[in-house]
Design a protein around this motif. Sequence first.
Motif, PDB file in Angstrom:
ATOM      1  N   THR A   1       0.830  -1.213   0.000  1.00 15.20           N
ATOM      2  CA  THR A   1       0.000   0.000   0.000  1.00 15.20           C
ATOM      3  C   THR A   1       0.861   1.258   0.000  1.00 15.20           C
ATOM      4  N   LEU A   2       1.864   1.287   0.865  1.00 11.92           N
ATOM      5  CA  LEU A   2       2.752   2.447   0.919  1.00 11.92           C
ATOM      6  C   LEU A   2       3.499   2.637  -0.398  1.00 11.92           C
ATOM      7  N   THR A   3       3.935   1.537  -1.012  1.00  8.16           N
ATOM      8  CA  THR A   3       4.642   1.622  -2.295  1.00  8.16           C
ATOM      9  C   THR A   3       3.746   2.227  -3.370  1.00  8.16           C
ATOM     10  N   VAL A   4       2.494   1.761  -3.408  1.00  5.89           N
ATOM     11  CA  VAL A   4       1.546   2.283  -4.401  1.00  5.89           C
ATOM     12  C   VAL A   4       1.300   3.768  -4.174  1.00  5.89           C
ATOM     13  N   PHE A   5       1.087   4.157  -2.902  1.00  2.00           N
ATOM     14  CA  PHE A   5       0.857   5.571  -2.598  1.00  2.00           C
ATOM     15  C   PHE A   5       2.062   6.424  -2.971  1.00  2.00           C
ATOM     16  N   ILE A   6       3.249   5.942  -2.690  1.00  2.00           N
ATOM     17  CA  ILE A   6       4.462   6.697  -3.022  1.00  2.00           C
ATOM     18  C   ILE A   6       4.588   6.872  -4.534  1.00  2.00           C
ATOM     19  N   LEU A   7       4.313   5.808  -5.284  1.00  2.00           N
ATOM     20  CA  LEU A   7       4.391   5.892  -6.744  1.00  2.00           C
ATOM     21  C   LEU A   7       3.363   6.878  -7.291  1.00  2.00           C
ATOM     22  N   ILE A   8       2.129   6.809  -6.759  1.00  2.00           N
ATOM     23  CA  ILE A   8       1.079   7.706  -7.242  1.00  2.00           C
ATOM     24  C   ILE A   8       1.410   9.162  -6.928  1.00  2.00           C
ATOM     25  N   PHE A   9       1.794   9.427  -5.685  1.00  2.00           N
ATOM     26  CA  PHE A   9       2.092  10.803  -5.297  1.00  2.00           C
ATOM     27  C   PHE A   9       3.343  11.332  -6.006  1.00  2.00           C
ATOM     28  N   SER A  10       4.307  10.445  -6.271  1.00  2.00           N
ATOM     29  CA  SER A  10       5.490  10.867  -7.028  1.00  2.00           C
ATOM     30  C   SER A  10       5.112  11.267  -8.441  1.00  2.00           C
ATOM     31  N   LEU A  11       4.242  10.460  -9.062  1.00  2.00           N
ATOM     32  CA  LEU A  11       3.787  10.771 -10.413  1.00  2.00           C
ATOM     33  C   LEU A  11       3.021  12.087 -10.433  1.00  2.00           C
ATOM     34  N   LEU A  12       2.118  12.266  -9.478  1.00  2.00           N
ATOM     35  CA  LEU A  12       1.360  13.519  -9.402  1.00  2.00           C
ATOM     36  C   LEU A  12       2.282  14.709  -9.174  1.00  2.00           C
ATOM     37  N   TYR A  13       3.271  14.538  -8.306  1.00  2.00           N
ATOM     38  CA  TYR A  13       4.193  15.641  -8.013  1.00  2.00           C
ATOM     39  C   TYR A  13       4.982  16.041  -9.258  1.00  2.00           C
ATOM     40  N   VAL A  14       5.460  15.053 -10.002  1.00  2.00           N
ATOM     41  CA  VAL A  14       6.247  15.353 -11.205  1.00  2.00           C
ATOM     42  C   VAL A  14       5.395  16.112 -12.226  1.00  2.00           C
ATOM     43  N   ILE A  15       4.159  15.632 -12.445  1.00  2.00           N
ATOM     44  CA  ILE A  15       3.298  16.270 -13.446  1.00  2.00           C
ATOM     45  C   ILE A  15       2.900  17.673 -13.006  1.00  2.00           C
ATOM     46  N   LEU A  16       2.458  17.802 -11.761  1.00  2.00           N
ATOM     47  CA  LEU A  16       1.969  19.100 -11.283  1.00  2.00           C
ATOM     48  C   LEU A  16       3.103  20.113 -11.108  1.00  2.00           C
ATOM     49  N   SER A  17       4.257  19.662 -10.641  1.00  2.00           N
ATOM     50  CA  SER A  17       5.361  20.598 -10.402  1.00  2.00           C
ATOM     51  C   SER A  17       5.931  21.170 -11.694  1.00  2.00           C
ATOM     52  N   LYS A  18       5.807  20.438 -12.788  1.00  2.00           N
ATOM     53  CA  LYS A  18       6.317  20.946 -14.070  1.00  2.00           C
ATOM     54  C   LYS A  18       5.378  21.932 -14.729  1.00  2.00           C
ATOM     55  N   GLY A  19       4.072  21.822 -14.432  1.00  2.00           N
ATOM     56  CA  GLY A  19       3.113  22.655 -15.146  1.00  2.00           C
ATOM     57  C   GLY A  19       2.468  23.761 -14.350  1.00  2.00           C
ATOM     58  N   LEU A  20       2.072  23.491 -13.120  1.00  2.00           N
ATOM     59  CA  LEU A  20       1.330  24.490 -12.352  1.00  2.00           C
ATOM     60  C   LEU A  20       2.096  25.781 -12.090  1.00  2.00           C
ATOM     61  N   PRO A  21       3.405  25.755 -11.765  1.00  2.00           N
ATOM     62  CA  PRO A  21       4.111  27.023 -11.534  1.00  2.00           C
ATOM     63  C   PRO A  21       4.153  27.936 -12.752  1.00  2.00           C
ATOM     64  N   LYS A  22       4.005  27.376 -13.949  1.00  2.00           N
ATOM     65  CA  LYS A  22       4.068  28.172 -15.179  1.00  2.00           C
ATOM     66  C   LYS A  22       2.696  28.660 -15.629  1.00  2.00           C
ATOM     67  N   MET A  23       1.644  28.309 -14.893  1.00  2.00           N
ATOM     68  CA  MET A  23       0.289  28.624 -15.314  1.00  2.00           C
ATOM     69  C   MET A  23       0.007  30.115 -15.199  1.00  2.00           C
ATOM     70  N   THR A  24      -0.673  30.652 -16.208  1.00  2.00           N
ATOM     71  CA  THR A  24      -1.072  32.068 -16.205  1.00  2.00           C
ATOM     72  C   THR A  24      -2.529  32.180 -16.652  1.00  2.00           C
TER      73      THR A  24
END
Length: 301
Positions: free
Chosen positions: A30-53
């Motif tokens: 369970t922890l492994t799955v959560f870590i993988l999911i949150f890592s994926l979300l972090y990578v996607i969101l961190s690359k795009g959201l700061p540049k949003m206008t």
Amino acid sequence: MKSIFHTHKKSVSGAVQVDKIMLWVATIITLTVFILIFSLLYVILSKGLPKMTLHFLFGLPEEIDAGGGIGPFLFNSFYILALSLLISLPIGIGAGIFLAEYAPNNKFTEFVRASVESLSSVPSIVFGLFGYVVFVEHFEIGFTIIGAASTLALLNLPILTRITEEAIAAVPTEVREASLALGATKAQTILKVVLPAAIEGILTGISLVACRAFGESAIILLVGGTSTSGVMWDAHPLSEGGTLPVHLWYVQSEALVADAQEIAQKASALLVFIVLFISFSVRFPLWIKQQITTSKKHNVQ
């Protein structure tokens, strides 16, 4: 007698050890799955959201020059989602209620249930091909918003019907009998007793189909098209129905704009954020209801 007691004690001790091992294994997975999911979300969101206008969210797209927006595609995404839910929710939930409460237990009903389950697992591109044949070729209306929304509604119907039926069937029979014993009609029992008891499962189904419909691309490609009318807030149902997922695919594969990679990153982050927001918005009333119920129980105690 002692040997039997010791044997029983050893077997119980062994079962306890197995339970502990299985608990640790399940926890690690369970922890492994959560870590993988949150890592994926972090990578996607961190690359795009700061540049949003705001210009990116509400501006018009560019064909060649950098700095274009996604306004019409974002509007179409919400507009098509709303239209598809407006069509599918009454029919899907109504069909689920009928199958759970009114349909007789015979071979025809079982055939209908089997058909609904089969349609629930059909790939979306099959629905897209059906929508293309019906709306684009037969009715000759072209790639339109209304065609995409209607086809998405067909995609949603089997899932909504099945989840609604299961949620209603899970309500204990005693609840229905108590309502009927107090003089309520069958319709009143369903509306005022059964549906409120099954609302959590039904809302979960609505959340699933809404998130799936918002992120759908195959149906939109085949029935809605890859572009828009080029005008912001164009609600004409016969306008071209390109959405944000389709625009993301187009930017990554065929676009000529200089900042295609940046647009793709921001569009991906926005798509993930909106899907999470839709899921949270549907489940939030349930969380409020649970908190109120828990608070009342504590006050009574």
